[in-house]
Design a protein around this motif. Structure first.
Motif, short mmCIF file in Angstrom:
data_model
loop_
_atom_site.label_atom_id
_atom_site.label_comp_id
_atom_site.label_asym_id
_atom_site.label_seq_id
_atom_site.Cartn_x
_atom_site.Cartn_y
_atom_site.Cartn_z
N ARG A 65 -3.22 -3.31 -6.43
CA ARG A 65 -3.51 -4.55 -7.16
C ARG A 65 -4.18 -4.24 -8.50
O ARG A 65 -3.82 -4.81 -9.53
CB ARG A 65 -4.41 -5.43 -6.31
N ASP A 66 -5.13 -3.30 -8.51
CA ASP A 66 -5.84 -2.95 -9.74
C ASP A 66 -4.91 -2.35 -10.78
O ASP A 66 -4.95 -2.72 -11.95
CB ASP A 66 -6.99 -1.97 -9.45
N GLU A 67 -4.08 -1.40 -10.36
CA GLU A 67 -3.18 -0.74 -11.32
C GLU A 67 -2.13 -1.70 -11.86
O GLU A 67 -1.87 -1.72 -13.07
CB GLU A 67 -2.50 0.48 -10.69
N ILE A 68 -1.52 -2.49 -11.00
CA ILE A 68 -0.52 -3.45 -11.48
C ILE A 68 -1.18 -4.50 -12.37
O ILE A 68 -0.61 -4.93 -13.37
CB ILE A 68 0.24 -4.10 -10.31
N GLY A 69 -2.41 -4.87 -12.04
CA GLY A 69 -3.14 -5.85 -12.83
C GLY A 69 -3.40 -5.40 -14.26
O GLY A 69 -3.63 -6.22 -15.15
N ARG A 70 -3.33 -4.09 -14.50
CA ARG A 70 -3.55 -3.55 -15.85
C ARG A 70 -2.30 -3.62 -16.72
O ARG A 70 -2.37 -3.40 -17.93
CB ARG A 70 -4.01 -2.09 -15.76
N VAL A 103 -0.68 -8.87 -2.50
CA VAL A 103 -0.21 -7.73 -1.71
C VAL A 103 -0.19 -8.10 -0.23
O VAL A 103 -1.18 -8.59 0.30
CB VAL A 103 -1.13 -6.50 -1.92
N ASP A 104 0.94 -7.86 0.42
CA ASP A 104 1.05 -8.02 1.87
C ASP A 104 1.14 -6.61 2.45
O ASP A 104 2.17 -5.95 2.34
CB ASP A 104 2.30 -8.83 2.23
N ILE A 105 0.04 -6.14 3.03
CA ILE A 105 -0.01 -4.76 3.52
C ILE A 105 1.02 -4.50 4.61
O ILE A 105 1.69 -3.47 4.62
CB ILE A 105 -1.43 -4.42 4.05
N ALA A 106 1.18 -5.44 5.54
CA ALA A 106 2.08 -5.24 6.68
C ALA A 106 3.53 -4.99 6.24
O ALA A 106 4.20 -4.10 6.77
CB ALA A 106 2.01 -6.44 7.61
N THR A 127 5.66 1.48 -0.57
CA THR A 127 5.56 2.25 0.67
C THR A 127 4.26 3.02 0.71
O THR A 127 3.73 3.44 -0.32
CB THR A 127 6.74 3.24 0.80
N GLY A 128 3.71 3.18 1.92
CA GLY A 128 2.53 4.01 2.12
C GLY A 128 1.21 3.28 2.19
O GLY A 128 0.19 3.90 2.46
N MET A 129 1.19 1.98 1.93
CA MET A 129 -0.08 1.24 2.01
C MET A 129 -0.41 0.98 3.48
O MET A 129 0.44 0.50 4.22
CB MET A 129 0.03 -0.10 1.28
N THR A 130 -1.66 1.29 3.86
CA THR A 130 -2.03 1.11 5.26
C THR A 130 -3.32 0.31 5.45
O THR A 130 -3.66 -0.02 6.58
CB THR A 130 -2.21 2.48 5.95
N CYS A 131 -4.03 0.04 4.34
CA CYS A 131 -5.32 -0.64 4.50
C CYS A 131 -5.66 -1.48 3.27
O CYS A 131 -4.94 -1.45 2.27
CB CYS A 131 -6.43 0.39 4.73
N GLY A 132 -6.77 -2.18 3.35
CA GLY A 132 -7.21 -3.00 2.24
C GLY A 132 -7.53 -2.19 0.99
O GLY A 132 -7.31 -2.65 -0.13
N GLY A 133 -8.02 -0.98 1.17
CA GLY A 133 -8.30 -0.10 0.03
C GLY A 133 -7.02 0.26 -0.71
O GLY A 133 -6.99 0.31 -1.93
N CYS A 134 -5.97 0.52 0.06
CA CYS A 134 -4.66 0.82 -0.53
C CYS A 134 -4.20 -0.37 -1.37
O CYS A 134 -3.78 -0.21 -2.51
CB CYS A 134 -3.61 1.04 0.57
#
Length: 70
Positions: free
Chosen positions: A23-28, A37-40, A11-18
């Motif tokens: 993606r970076d944190e889970i990738g670790r 990631v599907d933002i919508a 919840t809370g993702m609204t853009c590509g930066g989000c």
């Protein structure tokens, strides 16, 4: 080697930066091989070399500044 797929809703993702932060944190997380990631919809699909605990994924999402929906 087997692969596992886990899907969580963030919840809370609204853009590509989000999406990039999530993606970076889970990738670790150990064993994670890819993150989609599907933002919508907030759906995050994680492929890994073995089972990954949902709690580990949730902790990574929190580090990125978001939350996993129940």
């Amino acid at each position: 080697m087997s692969t596992a797929t886990t899907t969580v809703t963030v919840t809370g993702m609204t853009c590509g930066g989000c999406a990039a932060r999530v993606r970076d944190e889970i990738g670790r997380v150990s064993g994670v091989s890819s993150v989609a990631v599907d933002i919508a919809s907030g759906e995050v699909t994680v492929a890994s070399t073995g089972p990954v605990e949902r709690a580990e994924l949730a902790a990574a999402v929190v580090r990125a500044g978001y939350a996993v929906a129940d």
